[in-house]
Design a protein around this motif. Structure first.
Motif, short mmCIF file in Angstrom:
data_model
loop_
_atom_site.label_atom_id
_atom_site.label_comp_id
_atom_site.label_asym_id
_atom_site.label_seq_id
_atom_site.Cartn_x
_atom_site.Cartn_y
_atom_site.Cartn_z
N TYR A 1 -0.36 -13.24 -20.55
CA TYR A 1 -0.54 -12.36 -19.40
C TYR A 1 0.31 -11.09 -19.51
N ASP A 2 1.62 -11.25 -19.80
CA ASP A 2 2.51 -10.08 -19.87
C ASP A 2 2.13 -9.13 -21.00
N LEU B 1 -0.48 -7.32 -17.91
CA LEU B 1 0.60 -6.54 -17.29
C LEU B 1 0.79 -5.21 -18.03
N LYS B 2 0.71 -5.28 -19.35
CA LYS B 2 0.81 -4.05 -20.16
C LYS B 2 -0.29 -3.06 -19.74
N LYS C 1 0.36 -1.33 -16.52
CA LYS C 1 1.37 -0.28 -16.67
C LYS C 1 0.75 0.99 -17.27
#
Lengths: 95, 485
Positions: free
Chosen positions: B368-369, B373-374, B377
């Motif tokens: 996920y990150d 999430l990236k 951003k």
């Protein structure tokens, strides 16, 4: 990183999609080329960036917690592939 | 009533109001065109009987005070229509008959229009060529070997071929603007939240937006006015006063500042696209606008961001297709889980499955990150690029697409090359902004090319005005030979 066939079968399991064994190779190739493309993002340093979670500069509205419709069981069941009078019917779950 | 169907919506509305033609005659003329255009495969469903009845009803008691008085309209088959099959171009919804009407189509009918039929599209709006539809690819009236663009390919094809006086599509990454560009028509993706998403088959909820596809900018303003509204049933709907886009349409753009972003170029982009862009700049400059060089530095990251965000949201939205409550159910499988797996495998096409798998993977535990999430951003950075630019300019001018319409089958074996088609349209969806694609010229093969005007959030009137002035001075006219009938 690259996705191997086992990983893809695992993700397909999570997504509840059965994958034809004969198609796994071409799927692996396609997904890897897509991920290679996606991973261009790693060039960017985003450590200090807040993630964008909503495009609108407003928080979501909430409605009053009250019933606004109802008594539409027939409409809801209308498109079901298998039903009895009042219920959706699925393959047997509990022995 | 000769050739009424090749007129613009606003001209047709005049003819209806002045009783030069009845709604029934108009509807019959379109039905005749549609029956002669089966080769284009633009329609999934037709509702002729219902349309003829509605036309007669209008003629008996005409109400000419409405925006779309007595107008038959075909719409993309992604909008749920009460008691009329709605497929989203998918086998999994092949037998789905909604018991409710989408807000956007309801708004059209409340403004005096009525349904003529449902238009083919890429499956769940996932595609840039209309080749992923379960109902087969749509043909571009510009040439029998060309795609009409996608995902609103049935809409662009039907509009350019005079099978509907105007239409609506949905745009998640370019699905209105790219097909408009490929067919020499006008397409607008409104600001996120201006048109209700309620009753539209969901693809990527933070990007999806419905909008008009028309022959002229004036028509586009009429359609936008009719379809947009605040809607309690869509939690992201913007609560604002309704605007009279058509009444306020002005062609004076003197003194407006137009941004020209240096990043809107790709390797091997045909020279004609650059020339077209130059031509567009000159037209606006001659009309008194001021051109300003700007930079949108994260443009090249928009597509990779999109191919995380959109599949992630799609994998979640499409989890509802389980063969239990509606849609297709496989007869194979010994238990509930196998029934789900077979239903989804048989019900979805290859591109949809690919995107569900990408989405499931980027949202799965441990990844996920690194992906989702990236992407969120980078999406912030892309939005900030636009925010910064709009402190200096009123609107931004870019090409709509990096090429003209391509051949059927040309890109189906390489998903990434297909995705690259949306390189100029996707950033706008990520930033939630409005953008208008305008027909602007032809390439050396004689295929249409479009230019895109991007506006600030909720600044539709301004880009429509610029488009209106541009259209009057561009001299583009679609001349399509009706080879199919």
């Amino acid at each position: 990183m690259s996705l191997d066939k086992e990983k893809i079968k695992h993700v397909a399991k999570l997504a509840r999609i059965s994958v034809d064994e004969a198609k796994v190779d071409s799927l692996t190739k396609d997904l890897n080329s897509i991920f290679k493309f996606i991973e261009q993002l790693n060039e960017l340093n985003t450590d200090k960036v807040e993630p964008l979670t909503s495009i609108l500069n407003q928080s979501l509205r909430s409605r009053k917690d009250e019933i606004s419709d109802g008594k539409i069981r027939e409409k809801i069941l209308k498109n079901s592939p298998k039903k009895n009078e009042e219920f959706f019917v699925v393959p047997k779950v509990v022995e | 009533m000769n050739n009424i169907t090749n007129q613009s919506l606003s001209e047709i509305l005049e003819s209806i109001k002045s009783k030069k033609i009845s709604s029934l005659e108009l509807t019959q003329a379109y039905i005749k065109n549609i029956e002669n255009a089966k080769k284009l495969n633009a329609f999934v469903t037709t509702t002729f009987d219902q349309a003829l009845e509605n036309a007669k009803k209008f003629d008996n008691k005409p109400n000419n005070e409405q925006l779309l008085s007595g107008i038959p309209l075909a719409v993309k088959d992604l909008f749920c229509t009460e008691n009329v099959k709605t497929t989203a171009g998918s086998n999994i919804l092949n037998n789905f008959v909604p018991s409710y009407e989408s807000t956007v189509t309801k708004n059209l009918w409340n403004n005096g229009a009525f349904l003529l039929g449902k238009l083919n599209c890429d499956e769940f709006a996932m595609g840039s060529s209309n080749e992923t539809s379960f109902f087969g690819n749509v043909i571009n009236p510009i040439g029998d070997h060309l795609v009409p663009g996608g995902s609103s390919g049935g809409s662009s094809s039907a509009l350019a071929a005079d099978l509907t006086p105007a239409t609506i599509g949905t745009d998640t990454g370019g699905s209105i603007r790219q097909p408009a560009s490929f067919t020499g028509t006008v397409g607008l993706k409104p600001t996120y939240g201006l048109c209700s998403r309620w009753g539209i088959v969901a693809f990527a909820s933070s990007l999806d937006q419905a909008g008009p596809m028309t022959k002229t900018v004036n028509d586009c303003s009429i359609m936008l006015e009719a379809m947009s509204s605040f809607d309690e049933k869509d939690s992201t709907s913007i609560n604002k006063k309704k605007e009279s886009y058509s009444k306020n349409l002005k062609d004076n753009i003197k003194g407006l500042k137009i941004g020209i972003p240096k990043e809107y170029r790709v390797d091997n982009m045909p020279k004609e696209i650059d020339e077209l862009w130059e031509k567009g700049k000159k037209i606006l400059k001659d009309l008194g606008a001021q051109l300003i060089d700007i930079s949108l530095p994260h443009t090249k990251y928009a597509l990779p961001t999109y191919y995380i965000v959109a599949p992630a949201e799609a994998s979640s939205n499409l989890a509802r297709y389980d063969g239990v409550r509606y849609g297709y159910r496989s007869q194979k499988g010994k238990d509930l889980i196998e029934m789900y797996e077979n239903t989804r495998s048989e019900g979805f096409g290859d591109e949809v499955k690919r995107r569900i798998l990408i989405g499931t993977y980027v949202l799965s535990s441990g990844y996920y990150d690194a992906y989702y999430l990236k992407a969120q951003k980078v999406r912030q950075l892309i939005k900030k690029d636009f925010d910064d630019s709009f402190t200096k300019v009123d609107a931004i001018l870019t090409p709509s697409t990096p090429s003209s319409a391509f051949k059927i089958g040309e890109k189906t074996n390489d998903p990434v090359s297909m995705y690259l088609n949306d390189i100029f349209t996707v950033p706008v969806n990520l930033a939630g902004l409005p953008a208008l694609s305008l027909p602007a010229g032809l390439d050396k093969q004689g295929y249409p090319l479009g230019l895109q005007l991007i506006g600030k959030a909720l600044d539709e009137q301004k880009i429509l005005n610029i488009g209106y002035a541009f259209e009057k001075n561009c001299g583009y006219k679609n001349e399509i030979k009706k080879w199919w009938s």
